[in-house]
Design an enzyme around this catalytic site. Structure first.
Site, PDB file in Angstrom:
ATOM      1  N   ASP A 280       0.884  -1.170   0.000  1.00  0.00           N
ATOM      2  CA  ASP A 280       0.000   0.000   0.000  1.00  0.00           C
ATOM      3  C   ASP A 280       0.919   1.216   0.000  1.00  0.00           C
ATOM      4  OD1 ASP A 280      -1.632   2.178   0.681  1.00  0.00           O
ATOM      5  OD2 ASP A 280      -2.977   0.925   1.860  1.00  0.00           O
TER       6      ASP A 280
ATOM      7  N   SER B  33      -0.938  13.724 -14.286  1.00  0.00           N
ATOM      8  CA  SER B  33      -2.145  13.660 -15.116  1.00  0.00           C
ATOM      9  C   SER B  33      -2.334  15.048 -15.723  1.00  0.00           C
ATOM     10  CB  SER B  33      -3.340  13.298 -14.222  1.00  0.00           C
ATOM     11  OG  SER B  33      -4.497  14.006 -14.565  1.00  0.00           O
TER      12      SER B  33
ATOM     13  N   TYR C 238      -7.786  15.130  -6.567  1.00  0.00           N
ATOM     14  CA  TYR C 238      -6.917  14.419  -7.517  1.00  0.00           C
ATOM     15  C   TYR C 238      -6.009  15.414  -8.244  1.00  0.00           C
ATOM     16  CZ  TYR C 238      -6.031  11.291 -11.586  1.00  0.00           C
ATOM     17  OH  TYR C 238      -5.469  10.527 -12.573  1.00  0.00           O
TER      18      TYR C 238
ATOM     19  N   LYS D  11      -1.958  15.627  -8.035  1.00  0.00           N
ATOM     20  CA  LYS D  11      -1.129  15.454  -9.238  1.00  0.00           C
ATOM     21  C   LYS D  11      -0.204  16.662  -9.423  1.00  0.00           C
ATOM     22  CE  LYS D  11      -2.518  11.393 -10.772  1.00  0.00           C
ATOM     23  NZ  LYS D  11      -1.633  10.226 -10.576  1.00  0.00           N
TER      24      LYS D  11
HETATM   25  P1  NAI Z   1      -6.357   1.433 -12.490  1.00  0.00           P
HETATM   26  O1  NAI Z   1      -7.492   1.607 -11.539  1.00  0.00           O
HETATM   27  O2  NAI Z   1      -6.530   0.591 -13.690  1.00  0.00           O
HETATM   28  O3  NAI Z   1      -5.061   0.906 -11.699  1.00  0.00           O
HETATM   29  C1  NAI Z   1      -4.641   1.509 -10.504  1.00  0.00           C
HETATM   30  C2  NAI Z   1      -4.007   0.460  -9.617  1.00  0.00           C
HETATM   31  O4  NAI Z   1      -3.564   1.110  -8.408  1.00  0.00           O
HETATM   32  C3  NAI Z   1      -4.973  -0.657  -9.190  1.00  0.00           C
HETATM   33  O5  NAI Z   1      -4.401  -1.923  -9.449  1.00  0.00           O
HETATM   34  C4  NAI Z   1      -5.166  -0.414  -7.704  1.00  0.00           C
HETATM   35  O6  NAI Z   1      -5.385  -1.625  -6.969  1.00  0.00           O
HETATM   36  C5  NAI Z   1      -3.855   0.253  -7.332  1.00  0.00           C
HETATM   37  N1  NAI Z   1      -3.955   1.011  -6.086  1.00  0.00           N
HETATM   38  C6  NAI Z   1      -4.964   1.807  -5.665  1.00  0.00           C
HETATM   39  N2  NAI Z   1      -4.693   2.281  -4.450  1.00  0.00           N
HETATM   40  C7  NAI Z   1      -3.476   1.786  -4.082  1.00  0.00           C
HETATM   41  C8  NAI Z   1      -2.661   1.913  -2.945  1.00  0.00           C
HETATM   42  N3  NAI Z   1      -3.043   2.660  -1.887  1.00  0.00           N
HETATM   43  N4  NAI Z   1      -1.466   1.286  -2.928  1.00  0.00           N
HETATM   44  C9  NAI Z   1      -1.087   0.517  -3.975  1.00  0.00           C
HETATM   45  N5  NAI Z   1      -1.827   0.332  -5.070  1.00  0.00           N
HETATM   46  C10 NAI Z   1      -3.011   0.967  -5.122  1.00  0.00           C
HETATM   47  O7  NAI Z   1      -5.941   2.929 -12.881  1.00  0.00           O
HETATM   48  P2  NAI Z   1      -4.997   3.504 -14.065  1.00  0.00           P
HETATM   49  O8  NAI Z   1      -5.854   4.265 -14.978  1.00  0.00           O
HETATM   50  O9  NAI Z   1      -4.118   2.455 -14.579  1.00  0.00           O
HETATM   51  O10 NAI Z   1      -4.149   4.568 -13.242  1.00  0.00           O
HETATM   52  C11 NAI Z   1      -2.755   4.441 -12.989  1.00  0.00           C
HETATM   53  C12 NAI Z   1      -2.183   5.814 -12.712  1.00  0.00           C
HETATM   54  O11 NAI Z   1      -2.330   6.615 -13.874  1.00  0.00           O
HETATM   55  C13 NAI Z   1      -2.874   6.563 -11.572  1.00  0.00           C
HETATM   56  O12 NAI Z   1      -1.913   7.283 -10.835  1.00  0.00           O
HETATM   57  C14 NAI Z   1      -3.792   7.529 -12.318  1.00  0.00           C
HETATM   58  O13 NAI Z   1      -4.081   8.669 -11.557  1.00  0.00           O
HETATM   59  C15 NAI Z   1      -2.923   7.849 -13.530  1.00  0.00           C
HETATM   60  N6  NAI Z   1      -3.650   8.396 -14.662  1.00  0.00           N
HETATM   61  C16 NAI Z   1      -4.589   7.653 -15.317  1.00  0.00           C
HETATM   62  C17 NAI Z   1      -5.270   8.199 -16.401  1.00  0.00           C
HETATM   63  C18 NAI Z   1      -6.314   7.448 -17.158  1.00  0.00           C
HETATM   64  O14 NAI Z   1      -7.013   8.061 -17.997  1.00  0.00           O
HETATM   65  N7  NAI Z   1      -6.476   6.153 -16.957  1.00  0.00           N
HETATM   66  C19 NAI Z   1      -4.999   9.578 -16.852  1.00  0.00           C
HETATM   67  C20 NAI Z   1      -3.971  10.249 -16.094  1.00  0.00           C
HETATM   68  C21 NAI Z   1      -3.319   9.670 -15.052  1.00  0.00           C
END
Ligand code: NAI
Length: 239
Positions: free
Chosen positions: A58, A136, A149, A153
């Site tokens: 975490d 982001s 958020y 960021k």
């Molecule tokens: P996702 O929801 O597919 O994956 C995020 C992962 O982070 C999940 O596996 C979740 O279990 C894990 N997670 C959540 N809280 C956690 C914690 N406290 N400790 C460890 N792991 C934790 O999301 P996605 O889209 O892949 O996002 C990844 C990163 O990219 C994030 O930082 C998000 O803010 C950023 N991002 C995503 C965008 C999008 O359009 N998908 C756009 C801009 C940034």
């Protein structure tokens, strides 16, 4: 020669979305990847598929950070690449966000990335490394519906460049760069939109390719840099 052959990479939140695509690509290009996440089942499954390792982590917990970094060093002898990626989003504006929600988002994104940089530097400062921080577009523009958020960021953006300068000042061969993905088709975006993202939305591989470049020695002259990965969305008036 594969592009990150022999490197050891730790990716947070790698059980899903962007982190998962990054883990798969870095492993395909020769890295040993430590998948970390709070989702143990999906994280373990991915680690098996890419012949890497999984550790429950975490990113809000400093003890978890110590364990994760120590695991990398004990298992593989070093840490070359750290991708601070884990994240969640809460849809709420300045009037509707509770202090609890604000703190939760900042604990995961801002504090999680801070802890990663702090403990990552300790492990990397002798042999060098690359830190890749995930911001982001909301760090670059006003996005009222995601105030916590967006501000977290923004903190990651500042932290990333400060870490880059610090490492240079100290003579550590560590680079720190930040990426700004636009809308990318992942469970996070689908949850935020409440529907499947429309065709033409970015794919996780579009971000993973940039991470691969920053992880590899091809980017050895790049630190303190900012990479927008949004197919030009943010250069348009009104974006
Ligand atoms: P996702 O929801 O597919 O994956 C995020 C992962 O982070 C999940 O596996 C979740 O279990 C894990 N997670 C959540 N809280 C956690 C914690 N406290 N400790 C460890 N792991 C934790 O999301 P996605 O889209 O892949 O996002 C990844 C990163 O990219 C994030 O930082 C998000 O803010 C950023 N991002 C995503 C965008 C999008 O359009 N998908 C756009 C801009 C940034």
């Amino acid at each position: 020669m594969k592009r990150v052959e022999g490197k050891v990479a730790l990716i947070t939140g790698a059980a899903s979305g962007l982190g998962k695509a990054e883990a798969i690509l870095l492993a395909r290009e020769g890295a040993k990847v430590i998948v970390t996440d709070v989702n143990d089942e999906a994280g373990r499954k991915l680690a098996q598929e890419i012949d890497g390792a999984f550790i429950h982590h975490d990113v809000r917990s400093e003890d978890d950070w110590r364990r994760a970094i120590a695991f990398a060093v004990e298992r593989y002898g070093k840490l070359d690449v750290l991708v601070n990626n884990a994240g969640i989003v809460v849809i709420a504006d300045i009037e509707t966000t509770s202090l609890e929600q604000y703190r939760l988002i900042h604990a995961i994104h801002s504090e999680g990335t801070f802890l990663g940089c702090k403990h990552g530097i300790e492990a990397m400062k002798k042999q060098g490394g690359s830190i890749i921080n995930t911001a982001s577009l909301s760090a670059l523009r006003a996005y009222p519906p995601v105030v916590a958020y967006a501000s977290a960021k923004g903190a990651i953006r500042s932290l990333s460049m400060t870490v880059a300068a610090h490492c240079q000042d100290k003579g550590y061969p560590i680079r720190s760069n930040v990426i700004f993905p636009g809308n990318i088709d992942t469970p996070l975006l689908e949850g935020a939109m409440g529907m499947k993202p429309p065709p033409g939305t970015g794919q996780p591989e579009d971000v993973a390719n940039a991470v691969l470049y920053l992880a590899s020695d091809e980017s050895r002259f790049i630190t303190g840099a900012e990479f927008v990965i949004d197919n030009g969305v943010s250069i348009r008036p009104g974006a």
